[in-house]
Design a protein around this motif. Sequence first.
Motif, short mmCIF file in Angstrom:
data_model
loop_
_atom_site.label_atom_id
_atom_site.label_comp_id
_atom_site.label_asym_id
_atom_site.label_seq_id
_atom_site.Cartn_x
_atom_site.Cartn_y
_atom_site.Cartn_z
N UNK A 93 0.82 -1.17 0.05
CA UNK A 93 0.10 -0.05 0.01
C UNK A 93 0.90 1.22 0.04
N UNK A 94 0.51 2.29 -0.89
CA UNK A 94 1.34 3.41 -0.99
C UNK A 94 0.32 4.68 -0.92
N UNK A 95 0.95 5.77 -0.56
CA UNK A 95 -0.08 6.92 -0.68
C UNK A 95 -0.20 7.24 -2.19
N UNK A 96 -1.29 8.17 -2.52
CA UNK A 96 -1.53 8.34 -3.93
C UNK A 96 -0.37 9.52 -4.50
N UNK A 97 -0.06 9.21 -5.58
CA UNK A 97 1.05 10.26 -6.32
C UNK A 97 0.34 11.81 -6.42
N UNK A 98 1.19 12.52 -6.65
CA UNK A 98 0.52 14.10 -6.77
C UNK A 98 -0.59 14.01 -8.07
#
Lengths: 143, 389
Positions: free
Chosen positions: A117-122
């Motif tokens: 799981x990762x944070x959304x990119x810009x």
Amino acid sequence: MSDADLDATDPRTLPGFFDALADGELLGGVCADCGQVLLPPRPACYACGSRAVDVEPQSHDGEIYTYTAVHTPPPAFAADAPYTVAVVALADGGRLLGRVAADYADVAIGDPVELTVREPTAAEREVALDYETDWPVHVFEPR
Amino acid sequence: MPEPVIASVGASPLGRTDLPGRDLFSVALAEAFDGLPDPADLVEAVYVGNQSESYEHQIMYGTLLAEWAGLRHVPAERVEGCAAAGALALRHAVKDVRNGEHEAVLACGVEKMTSAGTSGATDALSAAFDRAIEQRSGITAPSQYALLAQRYLHETDATERDLAEIAVKNHANAAHNPRAQFPKEIDVATVLDSDPIAPPLKLFDCAPVGDGAAAVLVTTEELAADLDRPQVRVAGSGASANNIAVAERDMTDIAGARIAAETAYEEAGIDATDVDFAEVHDAFTVCEALLAEAVGFAPSGMGYQSYREPAERADGWTDVQLSPSGGLKARGHPIGATGLLQALEAYEQLTGAAGDRAVEGAETALLLNEGGVADAVTVGHVLTTAEAP
């Protein structure tokens, strides 16, 4: 039915599901009557119609069930193409679609993968709806 | 109960056109009402199959097309189910006539897909997929179907060459269809050597983006007779929704299609072996193989032989002919109109108006129209000649 008090903290709603996923926990609905796993969780079981759906953490381990590569992406993902997408059969019985962090040529049906799981990119935040802005993104990593 | 029949059909040109949606509809309507009283003197309700407002920034298509047909103060509505919208509109019209609510209902469909190029169509079509997981993973229509195709090739003896042969067959059929977007033959190498879109699917495995409109007039058989129109019976209609996310469905046993077809067969009092030809939803080549199995034409794992002549198919295949129009692949696939273009083909076939693409002796047709990925929603109709038992 007893879901009149369903709110955004409940993992049977999308905000509740993604809040847990942001903390690294993949939650599934599990039908108390027939055992069907529902990803993401929801108030009713599609397999038998029961509304007795428990919410349980799901294994992040799985195998590639089927896969492809997107060569003609939607405009929002044009910079990423070609990228690999798969349906993964998870160890606890559910199936989930997602990106695979590998080239198409390096993937085969049956390959073991792990959900990360990762944070959304810009760029992803740019195309997100207001309420989706902070929702995390899951990616399958080859093991 | 009144017996619903199709009394007339019409379509616009298909492909890249210079006409907006309402004008495409006007062209289709003019063909359907050639030699008939004006729509205002016949039509009691309107259903419009239409996929997306992103192409023209226009909803309220029921109101708009009723107005453009010269109708006022009739019930009119847009029906949405992605690519199944056209057959859903037809199904509503059929039910209204069968229920005795109306004697004449216009089922029409329209899509102006070329308004924002391929990327615009890709984006608009992606709205048919689950937003939370599928859309955010960057999935597209071809890649969704590629997931099915990859699995199908894994589970069966089918090859990419077999899928290519399905496209070749449908182009060969379209070469005899003056309405087709691509009325020309192609060879297997053209398909196999075409650009990768979502492996194992290549450009020529995919139905094209294109504009189009179709109009189908559904009436009671008495009214069709009064109008002195050739009529085709709508003997059965079935519909089924399945999960929106493809991951949570059986990806090679297309259950929704089976249920929609079996419901329509049962209403019509037939089984799969009675079907002489079928217009199926070959948005991608693999669909034709999967649907042939789902609706009882082919044994499990053998649907990919749909391109072969009946005598050369595996045991257990029926002698059905698939997509004599050229299918979505070559006739064209203007999303909201597609289900009605299928009905148009069956009307022409069953009334002896199909020219040199006529399926000899055909009395019974199955139409299978899908929306979303595969059987997210499926609509099946059985059409028969007026003389059929």
